[in-house]
Design a protein around this motif. Structure first.
Motif, PDB file in Angstrom:
ATOM      1  N   ARG A   1      27.722  33.988  29.297  1.00 10.94           N
ATOM      2  CA  ARG A   1      27.351  35.394  29.532  1.00 10.94           C
ATOM      3  C   ARG A   1      26.294  35.544  30.619  1.00 10.94           C
ATOM      4  NH1 ARG A   1      28.380  40.056  26.580  1.00 10.94           N
ATOM      5  NH2 ARG A   1      26.916  41.726  26.970  1.00 10.94           N
ATOM      6  N   GLU A   2      25.395  34.599  30.722  1.00  9.42           N
ATOM      7  CA  GLU A   2      24.344  34.709  31.744  1.00  9.42           C
ATOM      8  C   GLU A   2      24.894  34.585  33.169  1.00  9.42           C
ATOM      9  OE1 GLU A   2      24.162  30.583  29.827  1.00  9.42           O
ATOM     10  OE2 GLU A   2      24.123  32.652  29.091  1.00  9.42           O
ATOM     11  N   GLU A   3      26.126  34.151  33.320  1.00  2.20           N
ATOM     12  CA  GLU A   3      26.764  34.077  34.636  1.00  2.20           C
ATOM     13  C   GLU A   3      27.570  35.336  34.971  1.00  2.20           C
ATOM     14  OE1 GLU A   3      29.065  30.484  35.144  1.00  2.20           O
ATOM     15  OE2 GLU A   3      27.457  29.234  34.324  1.00  2.20           O
ATOM     16  N   TRP A   4      27.736  36.222  34.027  1.00  2.00           N
ATOM     17  CA  TRP A   4      28.495  37.456  34.270  1.00  2.00           C
ATOM     18  C   TRP A   4      27.700  38.372  35.180  1.00  2.00           C
ATOM     19  CZ3 TRP A   4      30.412  39.347  28.809  1.00  2.00           C
ATOM     20  CH2 TRP A   4      31.164  38.335  28.206  1.00  2.00           C
ATOM     21  N   GLU A   5      28.407  39.163  35.968  1.00  5.31           N
ATOM     22  CA  GLU A   5      27.765  40.162  36.822  1.00  5.31           C
ATOM     23  C   GLU A   5      28.021  41.548  36.249  1.00  5.31           C
ATOM     24  OE1 GLU A   5      28.460  39.871  41.025  1.00  5.31           O
ATOM     25  OE2 GLU A   5      28.655  37.689  40.907  1.00  5.31           O
ATOM     26  N   PHE A   6      27.042  42.431  36.428  1.00  5.05           N
ATOM     27  CA  PHE A   6      27.125  43.800  35.935  1.00  5.05           C
ATOM     28  C   PHE A   6      26.833  44.761  37.074  1.00  5.05           C
ATOM     29  CE2 PHE A   6      26.074  41.037  32.433  1.00  5.05           C
ATOM     30  CZ  PHE A   6      26.820  41.519  31.370  1.00  5.05           C
ATOM     31  N   ASP A   7      27.459  45.940  37.040  1.00 11.41           N
ATOM     32  CA  ASP A   7      27.165  46.935  38.072  1.00 11.41           C
ATOM     33  C   ASP A   7      25.928  47.730  37.671  1.00 11.41           C
ATOM     34  OD1 ASP A   7      27.946  48.982  36.289  1.00 11.41           O
ATOM     35  OD2 ASP A   7      29.891  49.256  37.243  1.00 11.41           O
ATOM     36  N   GLU A   8      25.552  48.701  38.501  1.00  6.89           N
ATOM     37  CA  GLU A   8      24.327  49.477  38.263  1.00  6.89           C
ATOM     38  C   GLU A   8      24.383  50.302  36.981  1.00  6.89           C
ATOM     39  OE1 GLU A   8      27.228  51.649  40.779  1.00  6.89           O
ATOM     40  OE2 GLU A   8      26.227  49.738  41.085  1.00  6.89           O
ATOM     41  N   ASN A   9      25.582  50.544  36.445  1.00  9.46           N
ATOM     42  CA  ASN A   9      25.721  51.297  35.193  1.00  9.46           C
ATOM     43  C   ASN A   9      25.783  50.393  33.963  1.00  9.46           C
ATOM     44  OD1 ASN A   9      25.861  53.810  36.534  1.00  9.46           O
ATOM     45  ND2 ASN A   9      28.013  53.406  37.023  1.00  9.46           N
ATOM     46  N   GLY A  10      25.682  49.079  34.182  1.00 10.41           N
ATOM     47  CA  GLY A  10      25.726  48.142  33.076  1.00 10.41           C
ATOM     48  C   GLY A  10      27.114  47.685  32.692  1.00 10.41           C
ATOM     49  N   SER A  11      28.142  48.127  33.441  1.00 10.87           N
ATOM     50  CA  SER A  11      29.510  47.689  33.169  1.00 10.87           C
ATOM     51  C   SER A  11      29.741  46.292  33.724  1.00 10.87           C
ATOM     52  CB  SER A  11      30.522  48.649  33.807  1.00 10.87           C
ATOM     53  OG  SER A  11      30.456  49.907  33.199  1.00 10.87           O
ATOM     54  N   VAL A  12      30.489  45.510  32.978  1.00 11.77           N
ATOM     55  CA  VAL A  12      30.816  44.152  33.417  1.00 11.77           C
ATOM     56  C   VAL A  12      31.677  44.234  34.668  1.00 11.77           C
ATOM     57  CG1 VAL A  12      32.013  42.012  32.793  1.00 11.77           C
ATOM     58  CG2 VAL A  12      30.723  43.258  31.064  1.00 11.77           C
ATOM     59  N   LYS A  13      31.334  43.443  35.677  1.00 15.88           N
ATOM     60  CA  LYS A  13      32.150  43.343  36.886  1.00 15.88           C
ATOM     61  C   LYS A  13      33.186  42.253  36.670  1.00 15.88           C
ATOM     62  CE  LYS A  13      29.133  44.609  40.725  1.00 15.88           C
ATOM     63  NZ  LYS A  13      28.462  44.018  41.914  1.00 15.88           N
ATOM     64  N   MET A  14      34.440  42.667  36.652  1.00 21.63           N
ATOM     65  CA  MET A  14      35.522  41.697  36.520  1.00 21.63           C
ATOM     66  C   MET A  14      36.325  41.701  37.809  1.00 21.63           C
ATOM     67  SD  MET A  14      36.724  42.191  32.567  1.00 21.63           S
ATOM     68  CE  MET A  14      37.982  40.951  32.722  1.00 21.63           C
ATOM     69  N   THR A  15      36.830  40.536  38.173  1.00 21.64           N
ATOM     70  CA  THR A  15      37.619  40.391  39.388  1.00 21.64           C
ATOM     71  C   THR A  15      38.939  39.723  39.038  1.00 21.64           C
ATOM     72  OG1 THR A  15      36.686  38.213  39.857  1.00 21.64           O
ATOM     73  CG2 THR A  15      35.528  40.104  40.790  1.00 21.64           C
ATOM     74  N   THR A  16      39.832  39.713  39.977  1.00 21.60           N
ATOM     75  CA  THR A  16      41.062  38.932  39.855  1.00 21.60           C
ATOM     76  C   THR A  16      41.248  38.202  41.172  1.00 21.60           C
ATOM     77  OG1 THR A  16      42.030  40.498  38.297  1.00 21.60           O
ATOM     78  CG2 THR A  16      43.536  38.974  39.383  1.00 21.60           C
ATOM     79  N   LYS A  17      40.716  36.996  41.200  1.00 25.94           N
ATOM     80  CA  LYS A  17      40.832  36.127  42.363  1.00 25.94           C
ATOM     81  C   LYS A  17      41.666  34.916  41.966  1.00 25.94           C
ATOM     82  CE  LYS A  17      36.212  37.387  43.982  1.00 25.94           C
ATOM     83  NZ  LYS A  17      34.836  36.899  44.165  1.00 25.94           N
ATOM     84  N   PRO A  18      42.289  34.252  42.933  1.00 28.18           N
ATOM     85  CA  PRO A  18      43.046  33.044  42.589  1.00 28.18           C
ATOM     86  C   PRO A  18      42.137  31.979  41.974  1.00 28.18           C
ATOM     87  CG  PRO A  18      43.538  33.759  44.823  1.00 28.18           C
ATOM     88  CD  PRO A  18      42.367  34.575  44.356  1.00 28.18           C
ATOM     89  N   LEU A  19      42.616  31.335  40.924  1.00 25.83           N
ATOM     90  CA  LEU A  19      41.881  30.236  40.303  1.00 25.83           C
ATOM     91  C   LEU A  19      42.273  28.945  41.003  1.00 25.83           C
ATOM     92  CD1 LEU A  19      40.048  29.144  38.042  1.00 25.83           C
ATOM     93  CD2 LEU A  19      42.075  29.016  36.586  1.00 25.83           C
ATOM     94  N   ASN A  20      41.287  28.179  41.399  1.00 26.06           N
ATOM     95  CA  ASN A  20      41.518  26.893  42.052  1.00 26.06           C
ATOM     96  C   ASN A  20      41.862  25.863  40.976  1.00 26.06           C
ATOM     97  OD1 ASN A  20      41.227  24.326  43.235  1.00 26.06           O
ATOM     98  ND2 ASN A  20      39.721  25.090  44.708  1.00 26.06           N
TER      99      ASN A  20
END
Length: 164
Positions: A135-154
């Motif tokens: 959890r400490e590696e998760w990123e959050f936006d200014e509203n506190g929402s979790v930032k999720m991405t969909t990038k290719p997994l190596n």
């Protein structure tokens, strides 16, 4: 309906129960390939499997689906079952088993909060194999929402975990 209730934080989704067309084929996937342990058979048409001795994480049955066709992708229903692995190395081991058995993978994504491998079981049910980042590696936006991405997994980088 009131919005003042929230589900307790300790709540977990305990198991998934899937309709399958061929119980032996489904057991070949969930037990033999993914490694879940058979905890019990319920007659000849249902099986219950688990990880670590739980009564069941996955139920499989042919009660209404024996010999049936996969559900159409464009109709409502289960999108996928997500199986959470405890470590990145465990996820790498699952990936290596898929590769060793030449089992087709539909995709692999880095979601920022997790790393995921996507495939279908023999009945066309979507399956996600994943591990969460701490959890400490998760990123959050200014509203506190979790930032999720969909990038290719190596996948090559993931498989390097097997050498550690």
């Amino acid at each position: 309906m009131s919005n003042d209730y929230t589900t307790p934080a300790e709540t977990r989704i305990g198991h998934v129960h899937l309709k399958v067309s061929d119980l032996d084929r489904a057991l070949g996937f969930y037990r033999d390939l993914l490694g879940f342990e058979l905890t019990t058979m319920y007659g000849e048409n249902a099986a219950f499997l688990s990880a670590g001795g739980y009564h069941h994480h996955i139920g499989l049955n042919t009660w209404h689906s024996k010999g049936g066709s996969p559900a159409p992708k464009s109709s409502p229903g289960l999108y996928h079952t997500a199986i959470l692995y405890p470590t990145r190395k465990d996820l790498a081991e699952a990936l290596q088993r898929l590769i060793d058995h030449e089992y087709p993978i539909n995709g692999a994504s880095d979601h920022g909060v997790s790393e995921a491998i996507y495939l279908d079981d023999p009945d066309g049910n979507g399956v996600e194999l994943y591990r969460d980042r701490p959890r400490e590696e998760w990123e959050f936006d200014e509203n506190g929402s979790v930032k999720m991405t969909t990038k290719p997994l190596n996948l090559d980088n993931l498989l390097q975990e097997l050498n550690n």
